[in-house]
Design a protein around this motif. Structure first.
Motif, PDB file in Angstrom:
ATOM      1  N   SER A  16      -6.300  -6.259  -7.168  1.00 39.18           N
ATOM      2  CA  SER A  16      -6.551  -5.117  -8.047  1.00 39.18           C
ATOM      3  C   SER A  16      -7.560  -4.144  -7.446  1.00 39.18           C
ATOM      4  O   SER A  16      -7.461  -2.931  -7.646  1.00 39.18           O
ATOM      5  CB  SER A  16      -7.032  -5.602  -9.417  1.00 39.18           C
ATOM      6  OG  SER A  16      -8.203  -6.378  -9.286  1.00 39.18           O
ATOM      7  N   ARG A  17      -8.536  -4.657  -6.699  1.00 38.42           N
ATOM      8  CA  ARG A  17      -9.547  -3.759  -6.126  1.00 38.42           C
ATOM      9  C   ARG A  17      -8.921  -2.841  -5.071  1.00 38.42           C
ATOM     10  O   ARG A  17      -9.278  -1.651  -4.976  1.00 38.42           O
ATOM     11  CB  ARG A  17     -10.710  -4.543  -5.527  1.00 38.42           C
ATOM     12  CG  ARG A  17     -10.360  -5.423  -4.349  1.00 38.42           C
ATOM     13  CD  ARG A  17     -11.592  -6.152  -3.811  1.00 38.42           C
ATOM     14  NE  ARG A  17     -11.243  -7.005  -2.682  1.00 38.42           N
ATOM     15  CZ  ARG A  17     -11.116  -6.565  -1.439  1.00 38.42           C
ATOM     16  NH1 ARG A  17     -11.285  -5.277  -1.187  1.00 38.42           N
ATOM     17  NH2 ARG A  17     -10.805  -7.392  -0.455  1.00 38.42           N
ATOM     18  N   VAL A  18      -7.987  -3.387  -4.272  1.00 31.15           N
ATOM     19  CA  VAL A  18      -7.312  -2.557  -3.270  1.00 31.15           C
ATOM     20  C   VAL A  18      -6.435  -1.519  -3.957  1.00 31.15           C
ATOM     21  O   VAL A  18      -6.399  -0.350  -3.560  1.00 31.15           O
ATOM     22  CB  VAL A  18      -6.465  -3.442  -2.327  1.00 31.15           C
ATOM     23  CG1 VAL A  18      -5.685  -2.575  -1.341  1.00 31.15           C
ATOM     24  CG2 VAL A  18      -7.354  -4.435  -1.587  1.00 31.15           C
TER      25      VAL A  18
ATOM     26  N   VAL B 137      -8.697   1.279  -5.209  1.00 29.81           N
ATOM     27  CA  VAL B 137      -9.162   2.170  -4.146  1.00 29.81           C
ATOM     28  C   VAL B 137      -8.066   3.158  -3.757  1.00 29.81           C
ATOM     29  O   VAL B 137      -8.319   4.360  -3.580  1.00 29.81           O
ATOM     30  CB  VAL B 137      -9.613   1.355  -2.918  1.00 29.81           C
ATOM     31  CG1 VAL B 137      -9.863   2.278  -1.722  1.00 29.81           C
ATOM     32  CG2 VAL B 137     -10.880   0.567  -3.231  1.00 29.81           C
ATOM     33  N   LEU B 138      -6.845   2.670  -3.631  1.00 26.09           N
ATOM     34  CA  LEU B 138      -5.737   3.558  -3.264  1.00 26.09           C
ATOM     35  C   LEU B 138      -5.451   4.584  -4.363  1.00 26.09           C
ATOM     36  O   LEU B 138      -5.179   5.758  -4.078  1.00 26.09           O
ATOM     37  CB  LEU B 138      -4.491   2.729  -2.977  1.00 26.09           C
ATOM     38  CG  LEU B 138      -4.549   1.856  -1.715  1.00 26.09           C
ATOM     39  CD1 LEU B 138      -3.350   0.929  -1.660  1.00 26.09           C
ATOM     40  CD2 LEU B 138      -4.611   2.714  -0.461  1.00 26.09           C
TER      41      LEU B 138
ATOM     42  N   LEU C 162      -0.696  -6.858  -4.354  1.00 24.31           N
ATOM     43  CA  LEU C 162      -1.988  -6.312  -3.943  1.00 24.31           C
ATOM     44  C   LEU C 162      -3.108  -6.806  -4.845  1.00 24.31           C
ATOM     45  O   LEU C 162      -2.926  -6.902  -6.065  1.00 24.31           O
ATOM     46  CB  LEU C 162      -1.966  -4.785  -4.015  1.00 24.31           C
ATOM     47  CG  LEU C 162      -1.481  -3.973  -2.821  1.00 24.31           C
ATOM     48  CD1 LEU C 162      -1.594  -2.495  -3.146  1.00 24.31           C
ATOM     49  CD2 LEU C 162      -2.269  -4.292  -1.567  1.00 24.31           C
TER      50      LEU C 162
ATOM     51  N   GLU D 217       0.832  -1.207   0.000  1.00 25.61           N
ATOM     52  CA  GLU D 217       0.000   0.000   0.000  1.00 25.61           C
ATOM     53  C   GLU D 217       0.867   1.257   0.000  1.00 25.61           C
ATOM     54  O   GLU D 217       0.499   2.276  -0.593  1.00 25.61           O
ATOM     55  CB  GLU D 217      -0.916   0.007   1.235  1.00 25.61           C
ATOM     56  CG  GLU D 217      -1.945  -1.112   1.262  1.00 25.61           C
ATOM     57  CD  GLU D 217      -1.415  -2.399   1.842  1.00 25.61           C
ATOM     58  OE1 GLU D 217      -2.202  -3.353   1.986  1.00 25.61           O
ATOM     59  OE2 GLU D 217      -0.194  -2.472   2.161  1.00 25.61           O
TER      60      GLU D 217
ATOM     61  N   SER E 233     -13.971   1.306  -8.156  1.00 28.07           N
ATOM     62  CA  SER E 233     -12.844   0.381  -8.243  1.00 28.07           C
ATOM     63  C   SER E 233     -13.155  -0.972  -7.607  1.00 28.07           C
ATOM     64  O   SER E 233     -12.460  -1.963  -7.850  1.00 28.07           O
ATOM     65  CB  SER E 233     -11.606   0.981  -7.574  1.00 28.07           C
ATOM     66  OG  SER E 233     -11.778   1.072  -6.183  1.00 28.07           O
ATOM     67  N   ARG E 234     -14.205  -1.036  -6.804  1.00 29.19           N
ATOM     68  CA  ARG E 234     -14.596  -2.283  -6.169  1.00 29.19           C
ATOM     69  C   ARG E 234     -15.601  -3.051  -7.003  1.00 29.19           C
ATOM     70  O   ARG E 234     -16.018  -4.152  -6.642  1.00 29.19           O
ATOM     71  CB  ARG E 234     -15.190  -2.010  -4.786  1.00 29.19           C
ATOM     72  CG  ARG E 234     -14.221  -1.311  -3.857  1.00 29.19           C
ATOM     73  CD  ARG E 234     -14.854  -1.025  -2.496  1.00 29.19           C
ATOM     74  NE  ARG E 234     -15.111  -2.270  -1.790  1.00 29.19           N
ATOM     75  CZ  ARG E 234     -14.231  -2.895  -1.009  1.00 29.19           C
ATOM     76  NH1 ARG E 234     -13.030  -2.378  -0.850  1.00 29.19           N
ATOM     77  NH2 ARG E 234     -14.541  -4.012  -0.385  1.00 29.19           N
TER      78      ARG E 234
ATOM     79  N   ARG F  99     -12.091  -5.202 -12.104  1.00 28.90           N
ATOM     80  CA  ARG F  99     -11.051  -6.121 -11.647  1.00 28.90           C
ATOM     81  C   ARG F  99     -10.458  -6.925 -12.773  1.00 28.90           C
ATOM     82  O   ARG F  99     -11.097  -7.099 -13.781  1.00 28.90           O
ATOM     83  CB  ARG F  99     -11.638  -7.065 -10.586  1.00 28.90           C
ATOM     84  CG  ARG F  99     -12.154  -6.280  -9.380  1.00 28.90           C
ATOM     85  CD  ARG F  99     -12.804  -7.196  -8.365  1.00 28.90           C
ATOM     86  NE  ARG F  99     -13.546  -6.388  -7.401  1.00 28.90           N
ATOM     87  CZ  ARG F  99     -14.317  -6.897  -6.466  1.00 28.90           C
ATOM     88  NH1 ARG F  99     -14.449  -8.200  -6.341  1.00 28.90           N
ATOM     89  NH2 ARG F  99     -14.971  -6.133  -5.628  1.00 28.90           N
TER      90      ARG F  99
END
Length: 290
Positions: free
Chosen positions: A239-241, A244-245, A237, A16, A284-285, A290
């Motif tokens: 892809s969804r995380v 989000v970042l 990581l 992250e 993004s979620r 994804r």
């Protein structure tokens, strides 16, 4: 790509953190780029960024660029053309409106890709939130009006459209070429395409060593460093995380614009940044992203 000697350190650093460093690097690079506009204009700055970035990435990743079919090179060339157009329109927008606003408007591109084709009701909410943010920034009298330059707003939205094309073509290019080869070829093509614009607008000013040094810094901060950090983060990581970042970019851009460039945003712009950031994080979620 993290150098071999730094693999242990990279493994100890949270992924992250790589994404957040990449986001900050890109926006700091944009702030440095805006400082170059008075000397070489947006066109000259784009040429310096893409030109230096292509050299840096060639040296960093050393890809094999020969031995592919013509169709692959045409695809990479198209990718490079979209990359060049995206940067030209974004820097032209940045010359007219604050950094945080430009990035917020440009973010409609990846957000649109994220929700395209989705049938989830929740994704409609993200689109509506983003649309509300854009209306807050639109110089059309919406929600009390805005004093933003209409051309700057239009150019930022155009950059968002090219960003969407960049994502789609980038995915196709990544399937045709191994590793980072397609991106490097596209970057070289983008450098060739931006050369006439940069030379035409900036001319001899591009030979000033201070301009060259600043251009190299922009290329490192906006391209070479974040691309390498993002690649390392994507290895570890979901892809969804990651998405989000990355959605924090509008907020980080507004913060960098305030701290580095002294750009103060009104309440409408701040609310727009928050709405688009929330919409991008939610989109993004989506399974489609994804």
């Amino acid at each position: 790509m993290i150098p071999r000697g730094g693999k242990d350190l990279a493994g100890a650093f949270p992924p992250e953190g790589f994404v957040l460093l990449a986001v900050c690097s890109v926006q700091l690079g944009a702030a440095v780029a805006k400082g170059l506009f008075e000397e070489v204009g947006p066109g000259g700055t784009v040429f310096l960024r893409v030109g230096f970035a292509s050299v840096f990435l060639l040296l960093l990743w050393r890809p094999r660029v020969r031995g592919y079919p013509r169709s692959a090179y045409r695809l990479a060339g198209s990718f490079g053309a979209v990359l060049a157009a995206m940067n030209l329109s974004f820097y032209a927008a940045l010359d007219r409106i604050p950094l945080g606003v430009a990035v917020t408007l440009e973010f409609v591109g990846p957000l649109g890709v994220a929700v395209a084709g989705s049938r989830r009701v929740l994704d409609v909410l993200w689109v509506l939130l983003a649309a509300a943010g854009i209306l807050l920034l639109a110089p059309l009298g919406a929600f009390g009006g805005s004093d933003l330059d209409p051309a700057g707003v239009g150019l930022a939205l155009l950059a968002g459209g090219f960003w969407a094309g960049y994502i789609l073509l980038g995915a196709r290019t990544g399937r045709v070429f191994p590793g980072s080869t397609g991106l490097v070829i596209a970057m070289c093509a983008g450098a060739l395409l931006t050369a006439p614009v940069g030379l035409g607008f900036a001319g001899g000013a591009l030979l000033d060593w201070r301009v060259l040094l600043a251009g190299a810094a922009v290329a490192l901060l906006s391209s070479a460093v974040p691309y390498s950090l993002e690649l390392e983060a994507l290895r570890r990581l979901p892809s969804r995380v990651f998405g989000v970042l990355m959605s924090l970019e509008p907020a980080v851009a507004a913060l960098v614009g305030f701290v580095v460039l002294g750009e103060r945003l009104g309440w409408r712009a701040v609310l727009a940044v928050l709405l688009v950031t929330l919409a991008a994080a939610g989109a993004s979620r989506s399974p489609a992203a994804r």
